[in-house]
Design a protein around this motif. Structure first.
Motif, short mmCIF file in Angstrom:
data_model
loop_
_atom_site.label_atom_id
_atom_site.label_comp_id
_atom_site.label_asym_id
_atom_site.label_seq_id
_atom_site.Cartn_x
_atom_site.Cartn_y
_atom_site.Cartn_z
N GLY A 72 0.00 6.78 -0.88
CA GLY A 72 1.23 7.52 -0.79
C GLY A 72 1.61 8.28 -2.05
O GLY A 72 2.58 9.01 -2.07
N ALA A 73 0.83 8.11 -3.15
CA ALA A 73 1.20 8.76 -4.41
C ALA A 73 0.48 10.09 -4.61
O ALA A 73 0.91 10.92 -5.38
N LEU A 74 -0.65 10.31 -3.93
CA LEU A 74 -1.45 11.51 -4.14
C LEU A 74 -0.82 12.69 -3.44
O LEU A 74 -0.68 12.71 -2.23
N GLU A 75 -0.42 13.70 -4.22
CA GLU A 75 0.13 14.91 -3.63
C GLU A 75 -0.86 16.06 -3.76
O GLU A 75 -1.04 16.85 -2.84
N ASP A 76 -1.50 16.21 -4.90
CA ASP A 76 -2.60 17.14 -5.08
C ASP A 76 -3.37 16.70 -6.31
O ASP A 76 -2.94 15.84 -7.07
N ASP A 77 -4.53 17.31 -6.55
CA ASP A 77 -5.39 16.86 -7.63
C ASP A 77 -4.70 16.99 -8.99
O ASP A 77 -4.75 16.08 -9.81
N SER A 78 -4.06 18.13 -9.24
CA SER A 78 -3.40 18.33 -10.52
C SER A 78 -2.25 17.35 -10.71
O SER A 78 -2.02 16.87 -11.81
N MET A 79 -1.56 17.06 -9.65
CA MET A 79 -0.42 16.13 -9.72
C MET A 79 -0.88 14.74 -10.11
O MET A 79 -0.24 14.04 -10.89
N SER A 80 -2.00 14.30 -9.60
CA SER A 80 -2.45 12.92 -9.82
C SER A 80 -3.35 12.76 -11.04
O SER A 80 -3.52 11.65 -11.54
N THR A 81 -3.94 13.87 -11.53
CA THR A 81 -4.87 13.77 -12.65
C THR A 81 -4.41 14.50 -13.90
O THR A 81 -4.87 14.19 -15.00
N ALA A 126 -14.04 -10.34 -15.82
CA ALA A 126 -13.91 -10.74 -14.42
C ALA A 126 -13.06 -9.73 -13.65
O ALA A 126 -13.34 -9.43 -12.48
N SER A 127 -12.02 -9.19 -14.28
CA SER A 127 -11.17 -8.19 -13.63
C SER A 127 -11.89 -6.86 -13.64
O SER A 127 -12.22 -6.33 -14.71
N ARG A 128 -12.14 -6.31 -12.48
CA ARG A 128 -12.93 -5.10 -12.38
C ARG A 128 -12.07 -3.85 -12.49
O ARG A 128 -10.96 -3.82 -11.95
N PRO A 129 -12.52 -2.82 -13.21
CA PRO A 129 -11.75 -1.57 -13.28
C PRO A 129 -11.74 -0.86 -11.93
O PRO A 129 -12.60 -1.09 -11.08
N LEU A 130 -10.74 -0.02 -11.74
CA LEU A 130 -10.64 0.72 -10.49
C LEU A 130 -11.82 1.68 -10.34
O LEU A 130 -12.31 2.24 -11.33
N VAL A 131 -12.27 1.86 -9.14
CA VAL A 131 -13.33 2.82 -8.87
C VAL A 131 -12.82 4.22 -9.20
O VAL A 131 -11.66 4.56 -8.96
N SER A 132 -13.68 5.04 -9.79
CA SER A 132 -13.29 6.40 -10.15
C SER A 132 -12.74 7.15 -8.95
O SER A 132 -13.35 7.15 -7.87
N GLY A 133 -11.59 7.78 -9.13
CA GLY A 133 -10.98 8.54 -8.05
C GLY A 133 -9.98 7.75 -7.23
O GLY A 133 -9.35 8.30 -6.32
N THR A 134 -9.80 6.45 -7.54
CA THR A 134 -8.85 5.62 -6.80
C THR A 134 -7.42 6.07 -7.10
O THR A 134 -7.06 6.31 -8.24
N VAL A 135 -6.60 6.20 -6.07
CA VAL A 135 -5.20 6.58 -6.24
C VAL A 135 -4.33 5.63 -5.42
O VAL A 135 -4.77 5.06 -4.43
N PRO A 136 -3.07 5.41 -5.85
CA PRO A 136 -2.18 4.56 -5.07
C PRO A 136 -1.88 5.19 -3.71
O PRO A 136 -1.77 6.42 -3.60
#
Length: 243
Positions: free
Chosen positions: A69-78, A57-67
């Motif tokens: 205010g937390a995303l600074e750059d792609d390398s930082m978040s992934t 019932a609990s659905r996983p986050l959609v691919s690419g979802t970020v919190p």
């Protein structure tokens, strides 16, 4: 007087009967509303569901979802490079394995911390590691934490074992040699019996934990000649006293 009293009593009885009817009608309406609201087609967290194909019932986050205010750059978040290196023939895997997990290349991950390393960051990483990681991985990263000694699945040693996830893609890489972005990626996404910690641990704290794990690995294999003189002398005394 008797007629007036009788008339008054009849009036009160009619008023009481009307009020009682109104109360009963209201109670019926309220009961209907409450019953309908109590039986909403909603799920509790982690409850099973026959509606979705995976039964959750609990659905996983959609691919690419970020919190926010937390995303600074792609390398930082992934923890990954912006350009993924092509896979080599040595990394070929079977169709069955590839269908279970997408193949990985160690070159996909960044090799440096995305911000300046300081003593404060390592202290923060040690603190977060002790809270979230040491229960399984142990204080020194050898995989013998307290809940493992009580029967939980043992994780690999950060010091001596290879990456199980990269091995599924055909790469035999010791965990002490994996890119730091890979350590961050596993802490973020989870793997095997390990759950993801993207919700429990903030973005920069996951990087701080990865940096601290790197220091644990280095502390177990640092050459004696690289140690400060007083530490090296103490190490020699311990080695000489060891039977």
């Amino acid at each position: 007087m008797r007629y007036e009293r009788l008339h008054t009593e009849v009036g009160w009885q009619r008023c009481s009967a009307g009020a009682l009817g109104a109360v009963l009608a209201g109670a019926v309406l309220l009961a209907g509303c409450e019953q309908k609201m109590a039986q909403q087609p909603s799920y509790r967290p982690l409850e099973a569901s026959r509606f979705f194909a995976d039964g959750r019932a609990s659905r996983p986050l959609v691919s690419g979802t970020v919190p926010r205010g937390a995303l600074e750059d792609d390398s930082m978040s992934t923890g990954r490079r912006s350009v993924i290196a092509p896979r080599t023939a040595a990394a070929a895997v079977s169709t069955t394995a590839a269908s279970v997990q997408p193949p990985l290349n160690p070159d996909e991950f960044v090799t440096n911390l995305p911000f300046k390393l300081t003593a404060e960051i390592l202290e923060r990483g040690q603190e977060r590691y002790t809270i979230y990681c040491a229960v399984c991985h142990g204080p020194s990263g050898t995989g013998n934490g307290p809940i493992v000694r009580r029967g939980y699945t043992q994780p690999p040693s950060y010091i001596t074992d290879n990456s199980r996830q990269l091995a599924r893609s055909g790469y035999q890489v010791p965990l002490r040699d994996v890119p730091i972005g890979y350590i961050f990626d596993v802490a973020t996404r989870g793997y095997g019996a390990m759950a993801d910690y993207s919700t429990q641990v903030e973005l920069r704290d996951r990087w701080a934990i990865a940096a601290y794990i790197r220091t644990l690995q280095y502390s177990q294999q640092v050459p004696l000649d690289d140690l400060p003189a007083e530490v090296r002398e103490e190490a020699f005394r311990i080695l000489e006293a060891t039977p």
